[in-house]
Design a protein around this motif. Structure first.
Motif, PDB file in Angstrom:
ATOM      1  N   GLY A  47      46.542  14.109  85.502  1.00  0.00           N
ATOM      2  CA  GLY A  47      46.377  12.768  86.056  1.00  0.00           C
ATOM      3  C   GLY A  47      47.112  12.644  87.377  1.00  0.00           C
ATOM      4  N   ASN A  48      47.331  11.421  87.800  1.00  0.00           N
ATOM      5  CA  ASN A  48      47.954  11.154  89.093  1.00  0.00           C
ATOM      6  C   ASN A  48      49.238  10.359  88.931  1.00  0.00           C
ATOM      7  N   GLY A  49      50.090  10.429  89.936  1.00  0.00           N
ATOM      8  CA  GLY A  49      51.280   9.593  89.976  1.00  0.00           C
ATOM      9  C   GLY A  49      52.409  10.128  89.141  1.00  0.00           C
ATOM     10  N   LEU A  50      53.192   9.199  88.618  1.00  0.00           N
ATOM     11  CA  LEU A  50      54.349   9.531  87.787  1.00  0.00           C
ATOM     12  C   LEU A  50      54.054   9.205  86.330  1.00  0.00           C
ATOM     13  N   LYS A  51      54.724   9.920  85.449  1.00  0.00           N
ATOM     14  CA  LYS A  51      54.645   9.630  84.016  1.00  0.00           C
ATOM     15  C   LYS A  51      56.074   9.604  83.494  1.00  0.00           C
ATOM     16  N   VAL A  52      56.437   8.515  82.831  1.00  0.00           N
ATOM     17  CA  VAL A  52      57.758   8.369  82.225  1.00  0.00           C
ATOM     18  C   VAL A  52      57.587   8.548  80.721  1.00  0.00           C
ATOM     19  N   VAL A  53      58.360   9.487  80.163  1.00  0.00           N
ATOM     20  CA  VAL A  53      58.229   9.834  78.756  1.00  0.00           C
ATOM     21  C   VAL A  53      59.600   9.792  78.105  1.00  0.00           C
ATOM     22  N   ALA A  54      59.709   9.112  76.971  1.00  0.00           N
ATOM     23  CA  ALA A  54      60.974   9.062  76.238  1.00  0.00           C
ATOM     24  C   ALA A  54      61.375  10.471  75.799  1.00  0.00           C
ATOM     25  N   VAL A  55      62.665  10.747  75.849  1.00  0.00           N
ATOM     26  CA  VAL A  55      63.191  12.032  75.418  1.00  0.00           C
ATOM     27  C   VAL A  55      62.678  12.334  74.011  1.00  0.00           C
ATOM     28  N   GLY A  56      62.160  13.543  73.822  1.00  0.00           N
ATOM     29  CA  GLY A  56      61.642  13.966  72.528  1.00  0.00           C
ATOM     30  C   GLY A  56      60.189  13.613  72.288  1.00  0.00           C
ATOM     31  N   GLN A  57      59.597  12.775  73.139  1.00  0.00           N
ATOM     32  CA  GLN A  57      58.199  12.396  72.998  1.00  0.00           C
ATOM     33  C   GLN A  57      57.317  13.325  73.826  1.00  0.00           C
ATOM     34  N   SER A  58      56.011  13.249  73.610  1.00  0.00           N
ATOM     35  CA  SER A  58      55.061  14.161  74.253  1.00  0.00           C
ATOM     36  C   SER A  58      53.952  13.401  74.966  1.00  0.00           C
ATOM     37  N   PHE A  59      53.277  14.119  75.848  1.00  0.00           N
ATOM     38  CA  PHE A  59      52.035  13.632  76.443  1.00  0.00           C
ATOM     39  C   PHE A  59      51.116  14.835  76.609  1.00  0.00           C
ATOM     40  N   ASP A  60      49.817  14.573  76.729  1.00  0.00           N
ATOM     41  CA  ASP A  60      48.845  15.647  76.805  1.00  0.00           C
ATOM     42  C   ASP A  60      48.214  15.737  78.182  1.00  0.00           C
ATOM     43  N   CYS A  61      47.993  16.974  78.596  1.00  0.00           N
ATOM     44  CA  CYS A  61      47.198  17.305  79.772  1.00  0.00           C
ATOM     45  C   CYS A  61      45.992  18.086  79.247  1.00  0.00           C
ATOM     46  N   GLU A  62      45.096  18.503  80.146  1.00  0.00           N
ATOM     47  CA  GLU A  62      43.941  19.276  79.724  1.00  0.00           C
ATOM     48  C   GLU A  62      43.845  20.559  80.527  1.00  0.00           C
ATOM     49  N   ALA A  63      43.724  21.684  79.816  1.00  0.00           N
ATOM     50  CA  ALA A  63      43.568  22.992  80.452  1.00  0.00           C
ATOM     51  C   ALA A  63      42.103  23.396  80.381  1.00  0.00           C
ATOM     52  N   ALA A  64      41.593  23.961  81.473  1.00  0.00           N
ATOM     53  CA  ALA A  64      40.215  24.453  81.520  1.00  0.00           C
ATOM     54  C   ALA A  64      40.208  25.862  82.079  1.00  0.00           C
ATOM     55  N   VAL A  83      46.883  20.476  76.403  1.00  0.00           N
ATOM     56  CA  VAL A  83      48.210  21.078  76.561  1.00  0.00           C
ATOM     57  C   VAL A  83      49.207  19.957  76.327  1.00  0.00           C
ATOM     58  N   ARG A  84      50.037  20.113  75.311  1.00  0.00           N
ATOM     59  CA  ARG A  84      51.021  19.078  74.967  1.00  0.00           C
ATOM     60  C   ARG A  84      52.362  19.431  75.617  1.00  0.00           C
ATOM     61  N   VAL A  85      52.890  18.484  76.392  1.00  0.00           N
ATOM     62  CA  VAL A  85      54.194  18.634  77.041  1.00  0.00           C
ATOM     63  C   VAL A  85      55.167  17.724  76.300  1.00  0.00           C
ATOM     64  N   THR A  86      56.303  18.294  75.898  1.00  0.00           N
ATOM     65  CA  THR A  86      57.320  17.520  75.184  1.00  0.00           C
ATOM     66  C   THR A  86      58.564  17.433  76.048  1.00  0.00           C
ATOM     67  N   ALA A  87      59.031  16.202  76.261  1.00  0.00           N
ATOM     68  CA  ALA A  87      60.219  15.945  77.072  1.00  0.00           C
ATOM     69  C   ALA A  87      61.465  16.242  76.246  1.00  0.00           C
ATOM     70  N   ALA A  88      62.291  17.105  76.753  1.00  0.00           N
ATOM     71  CA  ALA A  88      63.535  17.457  76.062  1.00  0.00           C
ATOM     72  C   ALA A  88      64.668  16.573  76.566  1.00  0.00           C
ATOM     73  N   GLY A  89      65.753  16.586  75.843  1.00  0.00           N
ATOM     74  CA  GLY A  89      66.936  15.841  76.247  1.00  0.00           C
ATOM     75  C   GLY A  89      67.688  16.546  77.348  1.00  0.00           C
ATOM     76  N   PRO A  90      68.796  15.959  77.802  1.00  0.00           N
ATOM     77  CA  PRO A  90      69.549  16.513  78.912  1.00  0.00           C
ATOM     78  C   PRO A  90      70.112  17.905  78.644  1.00  0.00           C
TER      79      PRO A  90
END
Length: 175
Positions: A130-147, A156-163
């Protein structure tokens, strides 16, 4: 499902480590100074993506906070809310603060994931997030698409890790 892989390219946008400290002057909390200190720290971090916080708002408790008390401030980053936890470390109003969210520049995330997924699979893969910024809570995930070059796609699931950790990615339904 593939094993989760560390995603080192995202670490520049990971949450601030706990331990960013700020000392109030004597006489009680100065919330405006705290908000400025948080904005300055975030702006240093977000300079890597050429972004700046436009405002930080912290609650004003009705009674002076005691050691161990905490609250969340909200930083505005291009219309996105980034949560910052503030913890009072003593009764002299000294605080530690840390973000509770990871911020992703989606264009940079696409580039990094495209390289890493391609390397892992041994053939060219294009990832779209997608475009722009994405803010994700620590430990939560968001999906992208691989082709792949044939047009076959997988999430493709990206999971935000803690500090103290690393962001990870995994291809869902992959090998």
């Amino acid at each position: 499902m593939t094993a989760k892989r560390p995603f080192l390219a995202l670490l520049i946008l990971a949450p601030m480590a706990a331990g960013c400290q700020f000392s109030f002057s004597s006489g009680g909390p100065d919330y405006e100074k705290l908000e400025t200190a948080i904005a300055d720290e975030l702006n240093t971090q977000y300079s890597a993506i050429s972004r700046q916080v436009s405002a930080v708002e912290c609650p004003r408790p009705s009674s002076p906070p005691k050691a161990g008390a905490s609250f969340n401030c909200i930083a505005d980053l291009d219309g996105n809310d980034v949560r910052v936890e503030v913890k009072f470390t003593d009764d002299d109003y000294n605080v530690d603060f840390a973000t509770l969210d990871s911020v992703y520049d989606l264009a940079e995330t696409e580039k990094g994931l495209s390289e890493e997924v391609s390397k892992d699979y041994g053939f060219d893969v294009t990832v779209r997030c997608g475009n722009g910024l994405k803010v994700v809570a620590v430990g939560q995930s968001f999906d992208c698409e691989a082709a792949d070059r044939r047009g076959d796609t997988r999430p493709v699931r990206v999971t935000a890790a803690g500090p103290d950790g690393e962001d990870t990615w995994e291809v869902i339904g992959g090998r």
